[in-house]
Design a protein around this motif. Sequence first.
Motif, PDB file in Angstrom:
ATOM      1  N   UNK A 179       8.241  64.024  25.319  1.00  0.00           N
ATOM      2  CA  UNK A 179       8.327  64.633  23.991  1.00  0.00           C
ATOM      3  C   UNK A 179       9.345  63.854  23.166  1.00  0.00           C
ATOM      4  N   UNK A 180       8.945  63.442  21.983  1.00  0.00           N
ATOM      5  CA  UNK A 180       9.863  62.832  21.022  1.00  0.00           C
ATOM      6  C   UNK A 180       9.947  63.778  19.842  1.00  0.00           C
ATOM      7  N   UNK A 181      11.098  64.461  19.712  1.00  0.00           N
ATOM      8  CA  UNK A 181      11.254  65.539  18.741  1.00  0.00           C
ATOM      9  C   UNK A 181      12.221  65.140  17.639  1.00  0.00           C
ATOM     10  N   UNK A 257       7.050  58.364  31.158  1.00  0.00           N
ATOM     11  CA  UNK A 257       5.889  59.233  30.953  1.00  0.00           C
ATOM     12  C   UNK A 257       4.626  58.398  30.783  1.00  0.00           C
ATOM     13  N   UNK A 258       3.511  58.979  31.159  1.00  0.00           N
ATOM     14  CA  UNK A 258       2.219  58.305  30.932  1.00  0.00           C
ATOM     15  C   UNK A 258       1.591  58.753  29.611  1.00  0.00           C
ATOM     16  N   UNK A 259       2.192  59.775  29.004  1.00  0.00           N
ATOM     17  CA  UNK A 259       1.721  60.276  27.713  1.00  0.00           C
ATOM     18  C   UNK A 259       2.923  60.870  26.984  1.00  0.00           C
ATOM     19  N   UNK A 260       2.887  60.822  25.636  1.00  0.00           N
ATOM     20  CA  UNK A 260       3.987  61.369  24.842  1.00  0.00           C
ATOM     21  C   UNK A 260       3.417  62.097  23.631  1.00  0.00           C
ATOM     22  N   UNK A 261       4.044  63.229  23.310  1.00  0.00           N
ATOM     23  CA  UNK A 261       3.738  63.971  22.092  1.00  0.00           C
ATOM     24  C   UNK A 261       4.907  63.800  21.132  1.00  0.00           C
ATOM     25  N   UNK A 262       4.612  63.344  19.913  1.00  0.00           N
ATOM     26  CA  UNK A 262       5.613  63.179  18.861  1.00  0.00           C
ATOM     27  C   UNK A 262       5.456  64.329  17.873  1.00  0.00           C
ATOM     28  N   UNK A 263       6.582  64.944  17.475  1.00  0.00           N
ATOM     29  CA  UNK A 263       6.513  66.232  16.788  1.00  0.00           C
ATOM     30  C   UNK A 263       6.370  66.162  15.274  1.00  0.00           C
ATOM     31  N   UNK A 281      -0.015  49.087  26.321  1.00  0.00           N
ATOM     32  CA  UNK A 281      -1.346  49.289  25.759  1.00  0.00           C
ATOM     33  C   UNK A 281      -1.585  50.777  25.541  1.00  0.00           C
ATOM     34  N   UNK A 282      -2.151  51.098  24.384  1.00  0.00           N
ATOM     35  CA  UNK A 282      -2.520  52.483  24.060  1.00  0.00           C
ATOM     36  C   UNK A 282      -4.047  52.550  24.027  1.00  0.00           C
ATOM     37  N   UNK A 283      -4.675  53.392  24.845  1.00  0.00           N
ATOM     38  CA  UNK A 283      -4.110  54.398  25.754  1.00  0.00           C
ATOM     39  C   UNK A 283      -3.997  53.938  27.204  1.00  0.00           C
ATOM     40  N   UNK A 284      -4.197  52.634  27.473  1.00  0.00           N
ATOM     41  CA  UNK A 284      -4.200  52.171  28.862  1.00  0.00           C
ATOM     42  C   UNK A 284      -2.921  52.478  29.601  1.00  0.00           C
ATOM     43  N   UNK A 285      -1.789  52.133  28.966  1.00  0.00           N
ATOM     44  CA  UNK A 285      -0.493  52.397  29.590  1.00  0.00           C
ATOM     45  C   UNK A 285       0.134  53.708  29.104  1.00  0.00           C
ATOM     46  N   UNK A 286      -0.220  54.111  27.902  1.00  0.00           N
ATOM     47  CA  UNK A 286       0.422  55.282  27.306  1.00  0.00           C
ATOM     48  C   UNK A 286      -0.564  55.997  26.390  1.00  0.00           C
ATOM     49  N   UNK A 287      -0.784  57.278  26.650  1.00  0.00           N
ATOM     50  CA  UNK A 287      -1.539  58.108  25.711  1.00  0.00           C
ATOM     51  C   UNK A 287      -0.563  58.715  24.712  1.00  0.00           C
ATOM     52  N   UNK A 288      -0.998  58.822  23.470  1.00  0.00           N
ATOM     53  CA  UNK A 288      -0.091  59.228  22.387  1.00  0.00           C
ATOM     54  C   UNK A 288      -0.778  60.268  21.507  1.00  0.00           C
ATOM     55  N   UNK A 289      -0.079  61.382  21.262  1.00  0.00           N
ATOM     56  CA  UNK A 289      -0.514  62.369  20.272  1.00  0.00           C
ATOM     57  C   UNK A 289       0.602  62.513  19.244  1.00  0.00           C
ATOM     58  N   UNK A 290       0.252  62.382  17.973  1.00  0.00           N
ATOM     59  CA  UNK A 290       1.225  62.503  16.905  1.00  0.00           C
ATOM     60  C   UNK A 290       1.002  63.754  16.072  1.00  0.00           C
ATOM     61  N   UNK A 291       1.815  63.866  15.034  1.00  0.00           N
ATOM     62  CA  UNK A 291       1.739  65.028  14.145  1.00  0.00           C
ATOM     63  C   UNK A 291       1.590  64.531  12.714  1.00  0.00           C
ATOM     64  N   UNK A 292       0.660  65.105  12.000  1.00  0.00           N
ATOM     65  CA  UNK A 292       0.304  64.807  10.610  1.00  0.00           C
ATOM     66  C   UNK A 292      -0.743  63.699  10.544  1.00  0.00           C
ATOM     67  N   UNK A 293      -1.815  64.003   9.849  1.00  0.00           N
ATOM     68  CA  UNK A 293      -2.957  63.088   9.739  1.00  0.00           C
ATOM     69  C   UNK A 293      -2.779  62.217   8.505  1.00  0.00           C
TER      70      UNK A 293
END
Length: 355
Positions: A179-181, A257-263, A281-293
Amino acid sequence: MADVAREAGVSVATAGRALGNYGRVRADLRARVQAAADRLGYSPNAVARSMRSGGTRSIGFVGADISNPYFATAMRGLCDVAREQGYEPILANSDDRLEVERAAVNVLLDKQVEGIVVAPTSVTDVAHLKRAQELGVPIVLLDRPIGTLDADSVVIDNEAAAYEAVSHLLELGHRRVGLLACVDPEESPELVARGGTGRLAVLGAARPSIDRIRGYLAAVDDHRATSSAELIQYTPLSDTAQAQRHAETLLKLEQPPTAVFATDNVTTQGLFMAARRCGLAIPGDLSLVGFDDLDWTTLVDPPLTVVAQSPLAMGRAAAERLFERIKGDDRPAERLVLPTELIVRSSTAGHGQGA
């Protein structure tokens, strides 16, 4: 007004009637006064004029950081509604500093605005907002509700939005989700172990950043994934460079982490830049979910999975509620919760399955 009267060679009363379009004034004198006003660059004082009309036909908006796309877009929604109502908005930027917010509210009150929309810096120190209400100026809160203030608010369900985002990663098989908050350094949340389980809880007054951390922890708990303080990094508000540095700390752990959620959008950008800098590599090494489209999230490779909210709709809804109050609506204060949507794109994949 006195300068205009002197320039036109008439009394102040005559100049006032001529420029204010009230009372009887000869046509030649009216023309002479207007010509003098034009030469001197005179413009009427809106506040003084409001003492006669009973309102300045203006509202205020105090945003936490109007360089942030969220607040800039919300401001646009508010301005659109204000002008539809025949009002002018007066805008202020608090820089997420309480003393600046207090000063901005005081200036708006001095200018006799008829209502204020504010994204409050503090959810506990609200005396200046209560004072505005005591003076008869309605307050609507944007993005950040305050339990101790009897005021309308327009928000999203931050905890539920974060829970959905993190659950998406966990359901893809990730067990170490970071988590990156983005948090106010003066109100940093406190992580505590719950009972003897070692599972984490967060302490702090409800606000978007804290609620998103709660949603993250709830999802990790419900999926029995790794619950560890080292997987959580905080970064100061609206500082992409610091967000990137904190993201790199997270990504360089001995067991990263293998995945991170940014707030929020700041941490999302910082995380994406950190992943690139670390050669992941995204998502090979790291899956990423962000906030705001935001626009950039679909222009990068890969396009990012994000939690989408509508700051434009939130700004409009806050302004519309404010005008209902200005027009005399005295119903009990309401909390309007607008929807969010998890938009799944190519930045997330099953653990070990990314391209």
